[in-house]
Design a protein around this motif. Structure first.
Motif, PDB file in Angstrom:
ATOM      1  N   PRO A 154       0.661   7.224  -9.789  1.00 61.81           N
ATOM      2  CA  PRO A 154      -0.738   6.839 -10.043  1.00 61.81           C
ATOM      3  C   PRO A 154      -1.219   5.702  -9.144  1.00 61.81           C
ATOM      4  O   PRO A 154      -2.425   5.469  -9.038  1.00 61.81           O
ATOM      5  CB  PRO A 154      -0.712   6.389 -11.520  1.00 61.81           C
ATOM      6  CG  PRO A 154       0.706   5.990 -11.769  1.00 61.81           C
ATOM      7  CD  PRO A 154       1.535   6.920 -10.934  1.00 61.81           C
ATOM      8  N   ASP A 155      -0.278   5.021  -8.488  1.00 64.53           N
ATOM      9  CA  ASP A 155      -0.630   3.911  -7.608  1.00 64.53           C
ATOM     10  C   ASP A 155      -0.796   4.340  -6.153  1.00 64.53           C
ATOM     11  O   ASP A 155      -0.887   3.496  -5.248  1.00 64.53           O
ATOM     12  CB  ASP A 155       0.426   2.809  -7.689  1.00 64.53           C
ATOM     13  CG  ASP A 155       1.839   3.312  -7.375  1.00 64.53           C
ATOM     14  OD1 ASP A 155       2.074   4.544  -7.439  1.00 64.53           O
ATOM     15  OD2 ASP A 155       2.721   2.486  -7.090  1.00 64.53           O
ATOM     16  N   LEU A 156      -0.861   5.633  -5.906  1.00 66.07           N
ATOM     17  CA  LEU A 156      -1.047   6.138  -4.542  1.00 66.07           C
ATOM     18  C   LEU A 156      -2.417   5.722  -4.026  1.00 66.07           C
ATOM     19  O   LEU A 156      -3.431   5.886  -4.710  1.00 66.07           O
ATOM     20  CB  LEU A 156      -0.915   7.665  -4.551  1.00 66.07           C
ATOM     21  CG  LEU A 156      -0.743   8.415  -3.234  1.00 66.07           C
ATOM     22  CD1 LEU A 156       0.423   7.880  -2.432  1.00 66.07           C
ATOM     23  CD2 LEU A 156      -0.562   9.907  -3.510  1.00 66.07           C
ATOM     24  N   ASN A 157      -2.446   5.160  -2.807  1.00 72.51           N
ATOM     25  CA  ASN A 157      -3.694   4.620  -2.253  1.00 72.51           C
ATOM     26  C   ASN A 157      -4.406   5.545  -1.271  1.00 72.51           C
ATOM     27  O   ASN A 157      -5.629   5.680  -1.302  1.00 72.51           O
ATOM     28  CB  ASN A 157      -3.431   3.291  -1.542  1.00 72.51           C
ATOM     29  CG  ASN A 157      -2.846   2.243  -2.448  1.00 72.51           C
ATOM     30  OD1 ASN A 157      -1.714   1.810  -2.275  1.00 72.51           O
ATOM     31  ND2 ASN A 157      -3.598   1.822  -3.461  1.00 72.51           N
ATOM     32  N   ARG A 158      -3.615   6.166  -0.373  1.00 70.08           N
ATOM     33  CA  ARG A 158      -4.262   6.969   0.670  1.00 70.08           C
ATOM     34  C   ARG A 158      -3.387   8.150   1.066  1.00 70.08           C
ATOM     35  O   ARG A 158      -2.176   8.002   1.257  1.00 70.08           O
ATOM     36  CB  ARG A 158      -4.560   6.102   1.898  1.00 70.08           C
ATOM     37  CG  ARG A 158      -5.447   6.814   2.924  1.00 70.08           C
ATOM     38  CD  ARG A 158      -5.857   5.881   4.041  1.00 70.08           C
ATOM     39  NE  ARG A 158      -4.738   5.509   4.880  1.00 70.08           N
ATOM     40  CZ  ARG A 158      -4.569   4.299   5.416  1.00 70.08           C
ATOM     41  NH1 ARG A 158      -5.451   3.351   5.192  1.00 70.08           N
ATOM     42  NH2 ARG A 158      -3.523   4.040   6.171  1.00 70.08           N
ATOM     43  N   VAL A 159      -4.035   9.312   1.218  1.00 66.68           N
ATOM     44  CA  VAL A 159      -3.337  10.565   1.483  1.00 66.68           C
ATOM     45  C   VAL A 159      -3.930  11.253   2.696  1.00 66.68           C
ATOM     46  O   VAL A 159      -5.153  11.321   2.844  1.00 66.68           O
ATOM     47  CB  VAL A 159      -3.457  11.508   0.255  1.00 66.68           C
ATOM     48  CG1 VAL A 159      -3.098  12.928   0.611  1.00 66.68           C
ATOM     49  CG2 VAL A 159      -2.586  11.005  -0.884  1.00 66.68           C
ATOM     50  N   PHE A 160      -3.061  11.747   3.576  1.00 61.39           N
ATOM     51  CA  PHE A 160      -3.440  12.718   4.606  1.00 61.39           C
ATOM     52  C   PHE A 160      -2.865  14.056   4.146  1.00 61.39           C
ATOM     53  O   PHE A 160      -1.660  14.152   3.882  1.00 61.39           O
ATOM     54  CB  PHE A 160      -2.831  12.372   5.964  1.00 61.39           C
ATOM     55  CG  PHE A 160      -3.526  11.267   6.728  1.00 61.39           C
ATOM     56  CD1 PHE A 160      -4.407  10.395   6.111  1.00 61.39           C
ATOM     57  CD2 PHE A 160      -3.274  11.102   8.087  1.00 61.39           C
ATOM     58  CE1 PHE A 160      -5.026   9.367   6.825  1.00 61.39           C
ATOM     59  CE2 PHE A 160      -3.891  10.090   8.816  1.00 61.39           C
ATOM     60  CZ  PHE A 160      -4.761   9.224   8.198  1.00 61.39           C
ATOM     61  N   ILE A 161      -3.696  15.093   4.059  1.00 63.21           N
ATOM     62  CA  ILE A 161      -3.241  16.381   3.551  1.00 63.21           C
ATOM     63  C   ILE A 161      -3.690  17.507   4.473  1.00 63.21           C
ATOM     64  O   ILE A 161      -4.818  17.509   4.972  1.00 63.21           O
ATOM     65  CB  ILE A 161      -3.752  16.598   2.102  1.00 63.21           C
ATOM     66  CG1 ILE A 161      -3.152  17.873   1.501  1.00 63.21           C
ATOM     67  CG2 ILE A 161      -5.270  16.598   2.029  1.00 63.21           C
ATOM     68  CD1 ILE A 161      -3.372  17.988  -0.009  1.00 63.21           C
ATOM     69  N   ASP A 162      -2.795  18.457   4.691  1.00 60.73           N
ATOM     70  CA  ASP A 162      -3.092  19.591   5.571  1.00 60.73           C
ATOM     71  C   ASP A 162      -3.755  20.701   4.760  1.00 60.73           C
ATOM     72  O   ASP A 162      -3.140  21.708   4.413  1.00 60.73           O
ATOM     73  CB  ASP A 162      -1.805  20.091   6.231  1.00 60.73           C
ATOM     74  CG  ASP A 162      -2.067  21.250   7.195  1.00 60.73           C
ATOM     75  OD1 ASP A 162      -3.234  21.422   7.607  1.00 60.73           O
ATOM     76  OD2 ASP A 162      -1.112  21.978   7.530  1.00 60.73           O
ATOM     77  N   MET A 191       0.847  -1.195   0.000  1.00 53.40           N
ATOM     78  CA  MET A 191       0.000   0.000   0.000  1.00 53.40           C
ATOM     79  C   MET A 191       0.877   1.238   0.000  1.00 53.40           C
ATOM     80  O   MET A 191       1.769   1.364   0.831  1.00 53.40           O
ATOM     81  CB  MET A 191      -0.917  -0.004   1.225  1.00 53.40           C
ATOM     82  CG  MET A 191      -1.904   1.149   1.257  1.00 53.40           C
ATOM     83  SD  MET A 191      -3.031   1.026   2.674  1.00 53.40           S
ATOM     84  CE  MET A 191      -4.247   2.260   2.247  1.00 53.40           C
ATOM     85  N   LYS A 192       0.638   2.136  -0.931  1.00 50.54           N
ATOM     86  CA  LYS A 192       1.406   3.381  -0.983  1.00 50.54           C
ATOM     87  C   LYS A 192       0.575   4.511  -0.374  1.00 50.54           C
ATOM     88  O   LYS A 192      -0.555   4.766  -0.798  1.00 50.54           O
ATOM     89  CB  LYS A 192       1.786   3.738  -2.413  1.00 50.54           C
ATOM     90  CG  LYS A 192       2.643   5.004  -2.502  1.00 50.54           C
ATOM     91  CD  LYS A 192       2.992   5.377  -3.937  1.00 50.54           C
ATOM     92  CE  LYS A 192       4.092   4.500  -4.484  1.00 50.54           C
ATOM     93  NZ  LYS A 192       4.587   5.010  -5.796  1.00 50.54           N
ATOM     94  N   ILE A 193       1.132   5.152   0.639  1.00 52.01           N
ATOM     95  CA  ILE A 193       0.438   6.228   1.330  1.00 52.01           C
ATOM     96  C   ILE A 193       1.307   7.485   1.313  1.00 52.01           C
ATOM     97  O   ILE A 193       2.490   7.439   0.963  1.00 52.01           O
ATOM     98  CB  ILE A 193       0.104   5.839   2.786  1.00 52.01           C
ATOM     99  CG1 ILE A 193       1.399   5.638   3.586  1.00 52.01           C
ATOM    100  CG2 ILE A 193      -0.779   4.596   2.831  1.00 52.01           C
ATOM    101  CD1 ILE A 193       1.181   5.462   5.064  1.00 52.01           C
ATOM    102  N   ALA A 194       0.716   8.613   1.741  1.00 61.45           N
ATOM    103  CA  ALA A 194       1.472   9.866   1.731  1.00 61.45           C
ATOM    104  C   ALA A 194       0.927  10.842   2.757  1.00 61.45           C
ATOM    105  O   ALA A 194      -0.238  10.784   3.146  1.00 61.45           O
ATOM    106  CB  ALA A 194       1.430  10.504   0.345  1.00 61.45           C
TER     107      ALA A 194
END
Length: 233
Positions: free
Chosen positions: A39-47, A1-4
């Motif tokens: 393009p394979d990013l699964n889940r992001v937390f963003i401020d 899983m790729k997250i950011a």
């Protein structure tokens, strides 16, 4: 899983990624550019605020966030209404916000409106495979710090070190990652505290994977576009 974890920076966005037990980074001018690269990013937390006020809907989650941070509640700002962030200039944004929410907006709030608008538009056409959640660095630091709100300001040397040490306690490899970032980008493009914020958002995103996501929510949680308003930590 790729997250950011993603935070705004002078260049655009600084991104801390985690995939297969490894951290990496990007700094991009736009979210579209990030998605082209990953393009394979699964889940992001963003401020950034996700879900905005309108004539018939008022975003109220900031009240809960301020209670979470106590005397550090000044780090929480109330975003402009959706119509105001699409205004062509500051004066028009102020007038629109007065009509929609009954109050003006600060120049600081207006200056981040371009980034809020970018994410608001992105939410419409993003793929279903990508989960993107609003988050807040100081909330994440609180829960990473055994529920103790960090009292120092991250803009000071002491505040930066206190937060960075906490991150490295959990993931020592972030020391090398930070050095790589500051060697790659000047402060005029990516500031040290931007890196710190993106890191804690990525760490919180990563730590939530085994146990499930945690959110702060309020009763007013669905805006006029049907976007859910909740802050992940």
């Amino acid at each position: 899983m790729k997250i950011a974890g993603i935070d705004s920076c002078p260049l655009g966005w600084v991104v801390i990624l985690h995939d297969y037990k490894k951290f990496s980074f990007e700094a991009v001018k736009s979210i579209d550019e990030l998605m082209e690269l990953h393009p394979d990013l699964n889940r992001v937390f963003i401020d950034i605020p996700i879900g905005l006020s309108s004539i018939d809907f008022t975003r109220t989650i900031e009240n809960k966030l301020r209670k979470e941070l106590g005397n550090r509640s000044s780090t929480i700002f109330t975003p402009a209404s959706r119509k105001a962030i699409y205004a062509s200039d500051y004066d028009k944004a102020r007038d629109i916000n007065k009509r929609v929410l009954g109050k003006s907006i600060s120049i600081q709030s207006y200056n981040i409106s371009k980034k809020i608008k970018e994410i608001d538009q992105f939410m419409v056409y993003k793929t279903d495979e990508l989960e993107i959640y609003e988050s807040h660095p100081e909330i994440c630091f609180k829960y990473l710090n055994d529920l103790d709100v960090i009292q120092t300001k991250k803009s000071t040397k002491e505040g930066f070190e206190e937060r960075f040490q906490l991150l490295k306690q959990h993931y020592p490899q972030l020391e090398k990652l930070y050095q790589n970032i500051i060697q790659t980008f000047t402060k005029s493009k990516v500031k040290p505290d931007d890196i710190l914020d993106a890191m804690v958002l990525c760490v919180s995103n990563l730590k939530s994977s085994p146990s499930g996501l945690n959110f702060i929510e309020d009763e007013h949680n669905i805006d006029e576009k049907g976007i859910f308003i909740k802050v992940a930590y």
